[in-house]
Design a protein around this motif. Structure first.
Motif, PDB file in Angstrom:
ATOM      1  N   SER A  40       0.856  -1.185   0.000  1.00  0.00           N
ATOM      2  CA  SER A  40       0.000   0.000   0.000  1.00  0.00           C
ATOM      3  C   SER A  40       0.894   1.237   0.000  1.00  0.00           C
ATOM      4  CB  SER A  40      -0.907  -0.001   1.228  1.00  0.00           C
ATOM      5  OG  SER A  40      -0.131   0.204   2.396  1.00  0.00           O
ATOM      6  N   LEU A  41       0.300   2.420  -0.175  1.00  0.00           N
ATOM      7  CA  LEU A  41       1.083   3.651  -0.171  1.00  0.00           C
ATOM      8  C   LEU A  41       1.729   3.887   1.189  1.00  0.00           C
ATOM      9  CD1 LEU A  41       2.000   6.011  -1.887  1.00  0.00           C
ATOM     10  CD2 LEU A  41       0.007   7.272  -1.115  1.00  0.00           C
ATOM     11  N   ALA A  42       1.011   3.582   2.260  1.00  0.00           N
ATOM     12  CA  ALA A  42       1.579   3.742   3.605  1.00  0.00           C
ATOM     13  C   ALA A  42       2.755   2.782   3.806  1.00  0.00           C
ATOM     14  CB  ALA A  42       0.512   3.503   4.662  1.00  0.00           C
ATOM     15  N   GLU A  43       2.620   1.549   3.336  1.00  0.00           N
ATOM     16  CA  GLU A  43       3.726   0.590   3.433  1.00  0.00           C
ATOM     17  C   GLU A  43       4.906   1.045   2.577  1.00  0.00           C
ATOM     18  OE1 GLU A  43       1.556  -3.709   4.171  1.00  0.00           O
ATOM     19  OE2 GLU A  43       1.420  -2.809   2.178  1.00  0.00           O
ATOM     20  N   ALA A  45       5.728   4.178   2.013  1.00  0.00           N
ATOM     21  CA  ALA A  45       6.402   5.232   2.784  1.00  0.00           C
ATOM     22  C   ALA A  45       7.294   4.614   3.857  1.00  0.00           C
ATOM     23  CB  ALA A  45       5.378   6.163   3.408  1.00  0.00           C
ATOM     24  N   ASP A  46       6.807   3.551   4.506  1.00  0.00           N
ATOM     25  CA  ASP A  46       7.636   2.846   5.488  1.00  0.00           C
ATOM     26  C   ASP A  46       8.860   2.218   4.808  1.00  0.00           C
ATOM     27  OD1 ASP A  46       5.815   3.522   7.442  1.00  0.00           O
ATOM     28  OD2 ASP A  46       4.790   1.574   7.397  1.00  0.00           O
ATOM     29  N   LEU A 132       2.547  12.684   1.737  1.00  0.00           N
ATOM     30  CA  LEU A 132       2.174  11.608   2.646  1.00  0.00           C
ATOM     31  C   LEU A 132       2.528  11.955   4.082  1.00  0.00           C
ATOM     32  CD1 LEU A 132       0.927   8.799   2.769  1.00  0.00           C
ATOM     33  CD2 LEU A 132       3.197   7.857   2.481  1.00  0.00           C
ATOM     34  N   LYS A 136      -0.993  12.704   4.974  1.00  0.00           N
ATOM     35  CA  LYS A 136      -1.348  11.275   4.985  1.00  0.00           C
ATOM     36  C   LYS A 136      -2.253  10.938   3.806  1.00  0.00           C
ATOM     37  CE  LYS A 136      -0.446  10.098   9.680  1.00  0.00           C
ATOM     38  NZ  LYS A 136       0.826   9.510   9.581  1.00  0.00           N
ATOM     39  N   THR A 137      -1.899  11.460   2.627  1.00  0.00           N
ATOM     40  CA  THR A 137      -2.672  11.214   1.422  1.00  0.00           C
ATOM     41  C   THR A 137      -1.742  11.134   0.228  1.00  0.00           C
ATOM     42  OG1 THR A 137      -4.542  11.966   0.105  1.00  0.00           O
ATOM     43  CG2 THR A 137      -3.083  13.667   0.949  1.00  0.00           C
ATOM     44  N   GLU A 138      -2.270  10.627  -0.887  1.00  0.00           N
ATOM     45  CA  GLU A 138      -1.491  10.563  -2.111  1.00  0.00           C
ATOM     46  C   GLU A 138      -1.463  11.932  -2.775  1.00  0.00           C
ATOM     47  OE1 GLU A 138      -2.403   7.310  -4.768  1.00  0.00           O
ATOM     48  OE2 GLU A 138      -3.390   6.251  -3.152  1.00  0.00           O
ATOM     49  N   SER A 154       4.222  16.793  12.086  1.00  0.00           N
ATOM     50  CA  SER A 154       5.106  16.479  10.960  1.00  0.00           C
ATOM     51  C   SER A 154       5.684  17.746  10.347  1.00  0.00           C
ATOM     52  CB  SER A 154       4.345  15.702   9.890  1.00  0.00           C
ATOM     53  OG  SER A 154       3.980  14.437  10.357  1.00  0.00           O
TER      54      SER A 154
END
Length: 191
Positions: A40-43, A45-46, A132, A136-138, A154
């Motif tokens: 996913s996009l969050a993954e 970023a990680d 992000l 916290k978005t694309e 942030s």
């Protein structure tokens, strides 16, 4: 079939990522998120965070991480080999050609033409990660975000980090570690 997909995906990334690891981020994002939906996009970023914190090139670290996630240890090996194979072949060929024809103005023109493309790839990846981190978005949905949606913590960490890096010429590793500690304290213990 998964191992072949992993190899081909990272072979393409290695083949077309001119300008280093940061320039490869949009290519990795496309293959890993859009085409194969491995993360996913969050993954993702990680993945970028982990790839920057570990020693070695970011694209190679990302390949190893995704390969492990998708295909275990063998997947990591296949992804890593896929990522470095084009570079090895191209560098050997270019080194030979460069030393043979380095005084030609055409070669210098090609190198000068590649620089703006590399800058745009790095900027694209930076904007995606910044969006992000702050919203916290694309980036594609960034136009629908209000400024009240900004993650203030942030934003403050980014501004302080850039200030410390530029003003005091601090070691980026120390800034990353300090930001991680402050972020942990704020998010895990306070919020």
């Amino acid at each position: 079939m998964t191992y072949l997909q992993i190899f081909v995906s990272f072979f393409q990334i290695g083949l077309f990522s001119f300008g280093g690891g940061y320039a490869a981020l949009p290519l990795i994002e496309n293959q890993v998120i859009d085409v194969h939906k491995w993360l996913s996009l969050a993954e993702f970023a990680d993945l970028i965070t982990i790839s920057q914190m570990t020693p070695g090139p970011i694209a190679l670290n990302a390949a190893t991480f995704v390969g492990t996630r998708v295909g275990g240890l063998l997947g990591a090996i296949v992804a890593t080999i896929g990522c470095i194979t084009p570079s090895c072949i191209i560098v050997l060929m270019l080194a030979y050609l460069y030393y043979k024809y380095k005084n030609l103005s055409t070669i210098q023109g090609v190198l000068n033409g590649l620089r703006p493309a590399v800058v745009s790839l790095i900027a694209s990846a930076g904007i995606s990660i910044l969006a992000l981190a702050l919203f916290k978005t694309e980036v594609t949905t960034l136009l629908n975000v209000k400024f009240s949606d900004i993650n203030i913590v942030s934003l403050i960490l980014i501004v302080i980090g850039v200030f410390v890096l530029k003003k005091y010429k601090s070691n980026p590793i120390h800034v990353i570690m300090a930001s991680g500690v402050v972020g942990f304290i704020i998010y895990a213990l306070i919020l």
